[in-house]
Design an enzyme around this catalytic site. Structure first.
Site, PDB file in Angstrom:
ATOM      1  N   LYS A  67       0.866  -1.197   0.000  1.00 26.26           N
ATOM      2  CA  LYS A  67       0.000   0.000   0.000  1.00 26.26           C
ATOM      3  C   LYS A  67       0.887   1.227   0.000  1.00 26.26           C
ATOM      4  O   LYS A  67       2.005   1.190   0.518  1.00 26.26           O
ATOM      5  CB  LYS A  67      -0.881   0.019   1.245  1.00 26.26           C
ATOM      6  CG  LYS A  67      -2.082   0.925   1.141  1.00 26.26           C
ATOM      7  CD  LYS A  67      -3.226   0.235   0.416  1.00 26.26           C
ATOM      8  CE  LYS A  67      -4.420   1.119   0.176  1.00 26.26           C
ATOM      9  NZ  LYS A  67      -5.569   0.339  -0.305  1.00 26.26           N
ATOM     10  N   ASP A 120      -7.030   4.527  -4.542  1.00 17.77           N
ATOM     11  CA  ASP A 120      -7.648   4.363  -3.223  1.00 17.77           C
ATOM     12  C   ASP A 120      -8.282   5.723  -2.912  1.00 17.77           C
ATOM     13  O   ASP A 120      -8.484   6.533  -3.835  1.00 17.77           O
ATOM     14  CB  ASP A 120      -6.609   3.944  -2.166  1.00 17.77           C
ATOM     15  CG  ASP A 120      -7.261   3.448  -0.867  1.00 17.77           C
ATOM     16  OD1 ASP A 120      -7.743   2.305  -0.840  1.00 17.77           O
ATOM     17  OD2 ASP A 120      -7.315   4.212   0.126  1.00 17.77           O
TER      18      ASP A 120
HETATM   19  P1  NDP Z   1     -12.912   7.928  -2.744  1.00 21.51           P
HETATM   20  O1  NDP Z   1     -11.846   8.911  -2.506  1.00 21.51           O
HETATM   21  O2  NDP Z   1     -13.449   7.747  -4.118  1.00 21.51           O
HETATM   22  O3  NDP Z   1     -14.163   8.207  -1.791  1.00 21.51           O
HETATM   23  C1  NDP Z   1     -14.016   8.226  -0.415  1.00 21.51           C
HETATM   24  C2  NDP Z   1     -15.348   8.589   0.216  1.00 21.51           C
HETATM   25  O4  NDP Z   1     -15.244   8.417   1.620  1.00 21.51           O
HETATM   26  C3  NDP Z   1     -15.747  10.036  -0.010  1.00 21.51           C
HETATM   27  O5  NDP Z   1     -17.147  10.132  -0.013  1.00 21.51           O
HETATM   28  C4  NDP Z   1     -15.140  10.726   1.201  1.00 21.51           C
HETATM   29  O6  NDP Z   1     -15.785  11.947   1.570  1.00 21.51           O
HETATM   30  C5  NDP Z   1     -15.346   9.692   2.286  1.00 21.51           C
HETATM   31  N1  NDP Z   1     -14.275   9.806   3.295  1.00 21.51           N
HETATM   32  C6  NDP Z   1     -12.948   9.657   3.085  1.00 21.51           C
HETATM   33  N2  NDP Z   1     -12.262   9.867   4.207  1.00 21.51           N
HETATM   34  C7  NDP Z   1     -13.182  10.153   5.152  1.00 21.51           C
HETATM   35  C8  NDP Z   1     -13.094  10.459   6.526  1.00 21.51           C
HETATM   36  N3  NDP Z   1     -11.917  10.507   7.144  1.00 21.51           N
HETATM   37  N4  NDP Z   1     -14.251  10.668   7.195  1.00 21.51           N
HETATM   38  C9  NDP Z   1     -15.450  10.614   6.558  1.00 21.51           C
HETATM   39  N5  NDP Z   1     -15.586  10.350   5.256  1.00 21.51           N
HETATM   40  C10 NDP Z   1     -14.470  10.101   4.556  1.00 21.51           C
HETATM   41  O7  NDP Z   1     -12.340   6.537  -2.180  1.00 21.51           O
HETATM   42  P2  NDP Z   1     -12.814   5.048  -2.503  1.00 21.51           P
HETATM   43  O8  NDP Z   1     -14.285   5.008  -2.724  1.00 21.51           O
HETATM   44  O9  NDP Z   1     -11.920   4.510  -3.542  1.00 21.51           O
HETATM   45  O10 NDP Z   1     -12.435   4.299  -1.138  1.00 21.51           O
HETATM   46  C11 NDP Z   1     -13.357   4.162  -0.059  1.00 21.51           C
HETATM   47  C12 NDP Z   1     -12.919   3.022   0.848  1.00 21.51           C
HETATM   48  O11 NDP Z   1     -12.858   1.793   0.106  1.00 21.51           O
HETATM   49  C13 NDP Z   1     -11.520   3.175   1.473  1.00 21.51           C
HETATM   50  O12 NDP Z   1     -11.513   2.552   2.738  1.00 21.51           O
HETATM   51  C14 NDP Z   1     -10.638   2.369   0.522  1.00 21.51           C
HETATM   52  O13 NDP Z   1      -9.445   1.940   1.153  1.00 21.51           O
HETATM   53  C15 NDP Z   1     -11.568   1.208   0.210  1.00 21.51           C
HETATM   54  N6  NDP Z   1     -11.306   0.448  -1.001  1.00 21.51           N
HETATM   55  C16 NDP Z   1     -11.189   1.056  -2.219  1.00 21.51           C
HETATM   56  C17 NDP Z   1     -11.004   0.300  -3.364  1.00 21.51           C
HETATM   57  C18 NDP Z   1     -10.950   0.911  -4.705  1.00 21.51           C
HETATM   58  O14 NDP Z   1     -10.840   0.157  -5.688  1.00 21.51           O
HETATM   59  N7  NDP Z   1     -11.039   2.225  -4.862  1.00 21.51           N
HETATM   60  C19 NDP Z   1     -10.847  -1.155  -3.286  1.00 21.51           C
HETATM   61  C20 NDP Z   1     -11.064  -1.699  -1.966  1.00 21.51           C
HETATM   62  C21 NDP Z   1     -11.258  -0.914  -0.887  1.00 21.51           C
HETATM   63  P3  NDP Z   1     -15.062  13.338   1.190  1.00 21.51           P
HETATM   64  O15 NDP Z   1     -15.133  13.421  -0.295  1.00 21.51           O
HETATM   65  O16 NDP Z   1     -15.860  14.369   1.892  1.00 21.51           O
HETATM   66  O17 NDP Z   1     -13.652  13.239   1.700  1.00 21.51           O
HETATM   67  O1  2IT Z   2      -7.914  -1.469  -0.933  1.00 18.42           O
HETATM   68  C1  2IT Z   2      -7.833  -1.917  -2.084  1.00 18.42           C
HETATM   69  O2  2IT Z   2      -7.968  -3.123  -2.331  1.00 18.42           O
HETATM   70  C2  2IT Z   2      -7.611  -0.972  -3.184  1.00 18.42           C
HETATM   71  N1  2IT Z   2      -7.547   0.230  -2.951  1.00 18.42           N
HETATM   72  C3  2IT Z   2      -7.437  -1.468  -4.580  1.00 18.42           C
HETATM   73  C4  2IT Z   2      -6.023  -1.935  -4.811  1.00 18.42           C
HETATM   74  C5  2IT Z   2      -5.689  -2.318  -6.226  1.00 18.42           C
HETATM   75  O3  2IT Z   2      -4.507  -2.625  -6.435  1.00 18.42           O
HETATM   76  O4  2IT Z   2      -6.558  -2.314  -7.108  1.00 18.42           O
END
Ligand code: NDP
Ligand code: 2IT
Length: 448
Positions: free
Chosen positions: A126, A166
């Site tokens: 990561k 992420d």
């Molecule tokens: P984005 O940046 O696209 O969206 C994040 C969302 O979560 C936004 O709505 C944001 O609000 C909110 N958020 C972020 N930080 C905080 C915080 N500290 N408190 C409250 N709200 C928060 O990220 P993703 O959708 O890609 O990721 C979301 C989660 O999923 C994370 O935990 C990530 O690690 C996990 N994940 C992502 C994957 C991927 O493929 N993208 C794969 C697997 C897991 P705001 O815009 O107001 O900050």
């Molecule tokens: O938490 C996760 O699994 C991710 N942010 C996606 C990682 C990836 O390599 O696609």
């Protein structure tokens, strides 16, 4: 003291001020007790758990860049290459002001088991930075991404370490990073995933984490004689994972009544309008107040002013899709009091240990993120395959593979939970199933 307790104590002592990393290690090791006790002598001799909780390599660097006023800014950046026993390091890059080494280590540690669960040949890693993309111009984002990659490119490669998106890192950031990598290294290779479709990206990668969460949940519900159709769903977050989780849940016949961001949350009893949500978040990069302004049925709630969140709404299924520790004991109590039946984590470690235990003690079906959100990284691995063979698969081909992978993940962790006498404990099942494959590969490869 048992071996598990010794290693947990060692992690806390040697990694001070990293509470999220401690939490992730505790959650995993606690549920591995039964496996560790059965193999204690060999694991101790090989220091297997010590090696499992210690990253193979940690890269810390500064990222200087120039803002639009001509002022130089400096951010801290990290890449933690945690475990490469089963494949090249693989995991996202988080850009958020809260990022520190402990958060990146927790995410890297989780990623090792998640990637193992996908059944695909990817190790765990990561990265990230405390850079805050909010309110920055496109030029500032590009300046940061180029400076970040100028250092990171020395440590990654298509067969070494393959970062992705992420929180705060989406298609725009991946594009700028990819351009800089290619420019410096002079190779056109699949060094990042989540790329744009015109330069090696995979169809369905954008949708994969959210869609995968629902494919997994559907399979889990089927095993419990339930279905998604007709259920009411609370989603938190409104980013990449949340949007496509809400879209697939709606497609499957559920009604999604909430989404949130860091400042507020929406209650929309008519069901979230996915097209409007995409327009507000993906196109305008605006706040949820704009969603509420355009949708008469939606109520906007300010989190700070009201002291409430989306977990106070009565729903059947909760899908936390924002960030770590966004669902605490108090929230679990609210959800259970309102009759929640299922919680599946789209985010990484959104539920605290106490809240998880409360759900399990109250008969709520609970799916941990390292299984339920593995569809994103699994589809990243499919992007790597397409890049290696220099071909593109259709959306349907990728989506079908993703569905097969999510169904398999559920079956494997369900079987592991049953085998170790913890039927229905999907946290234990996921940790055990993910762990055993990595242990096997580490053992075969000797002391490295
Ligand atoms: P984005 O940046 O696209 O969206 C994040 C969302 O979560 C936004 O709505 C944001 O609000 C909110 N958020 C972020 N930080 C905080 C915080 N500290 N408190 C409250 N709200 C928060 O990220 P993703 O959708 O890609 O990721 C979301 C989660 O999923 C994370 O935990 C990530 O690690 C996990 N994940 C992502 C994957 C991927 O493929 N993208 C794969 C697997 C897991 P705001 O815009 O107001 O900050
Ligand atoms: O938490 C996760 O699994 C991710 N942010 C996606 C990682 C990836 O390599 O696609």
């Amino acid at each position: 003291m048992s071996y598990v307790d010794e290693v947990i104590a060692m992690v806390v002592e040697k990694n001070p001020a990293q509470p999220e990393f401690h939490q992730a290690v505790k959650e995993v090791l606690e549920s591995l007790r039964i496996v560790v006790e059965a193999n204690e002598e060999a694991y101790r001799r090989d220091a297997l758990l010590e090696r499992m909780v210690t990253p193979e390599r940690q890269i810390l660097f500064r990222v200087p860049w120039v803002d639009d006023k001509g002022q130089v800014q400096v951010n801290n950046a990290f890449r933690v290459q945690f475990n490469s026993a089963i494949g090249p390091y693989k995991g996202g890059i988080r850009l958020h002001p809260s990022v520190n080494l402990g958060i990146i280590k927790f995410l890297g540690f989780e990623q090792v088991f998640k990637n193992s669960l996908t059944g695909l040949p990817i190790g765990g890693g990561k990265g990230g930075s405390d850079f805050d993309p909010k309110g920055k111009s496109d030029r500032e984002i590009m300046a940061f991404c180029q400076s970040f990659m100028t250092e990171l490119c020395k440590h990654i490669g298509a067969d070494t370490d393959v970062p992705a998106g992420d929180i705060g890192t989406g298609a725009r950031e991946i594009g700028y990073m990819y351009g800089q990598y290619k420019r410096i290294r002079n190779v056109y290779e699949g060094v990042l995933t989540g790329k744009g479709l015109s330069y090696g990206g995979s169809l369905a990668r954008k949708e994969a984490t959210g869609y995968g969460l629902l494919y997994f949940t559907k399979e889990m519900l089927k095993a419990n004689n339930m279905d998604i159709a007709g259920q009411t769903v609370a989603v938190s977050g409104s980013g990449n994972v949340a949007i496509y989780a809400a879209e697939k849940a709606t497609e499957m016949g559920a009604k999604v009544v909430t989404v949130s961001d860091s400042t507020g949350w929406i209650y929309d009893p008519e069901g979230i309008d996915i097209d409007l949500l995409k327009e507000v978040k993906e196109v305008k990069r605006a706040r949820l107040t704009e969603y509420a302004a355009a949708r008469p049925s939606a109520q906007y709630h300010d989190k700070k002013a009201e002291g409430t969140n989306q977990w106070t709404v009565k729903v059947d299924i909760a899908l936390p899709c924002a960030t770590q520790n966004e669902l605490l004991l108090e929230d679990a109590k609210n959800l259970v009091a309102n009759g929640v039946k299922v919680v599946a984590e789209g985010a990484n470690m959104p539920t605290s240990i106490e809240a998880t235990e409360y759900f399990q003690a109250n008969g709520v079906i609970f799916a941990p993120g390292k299984a339920a959100n593995a569809g994103g990284v699994a589809t990243s691995a499919l992007e790597m395959s397409q890049n290696s063979e220099r071909l593109h698969w259709t959306f349907e081909e990728v989506d079908e593979k993703l569905q097969g992978i999510m169904v398999n993940i559920f079956r494997n962790l369900d079987a592991a939970a049953k085998q170790y006498g913890m039927e229905g404990n999907y946290v234990a099942g996921a940790n055990i199933a993910g762990f055993l494959k990595v242990v096997d590969a580490m053992t075969a490869q000797g002391i490295v």
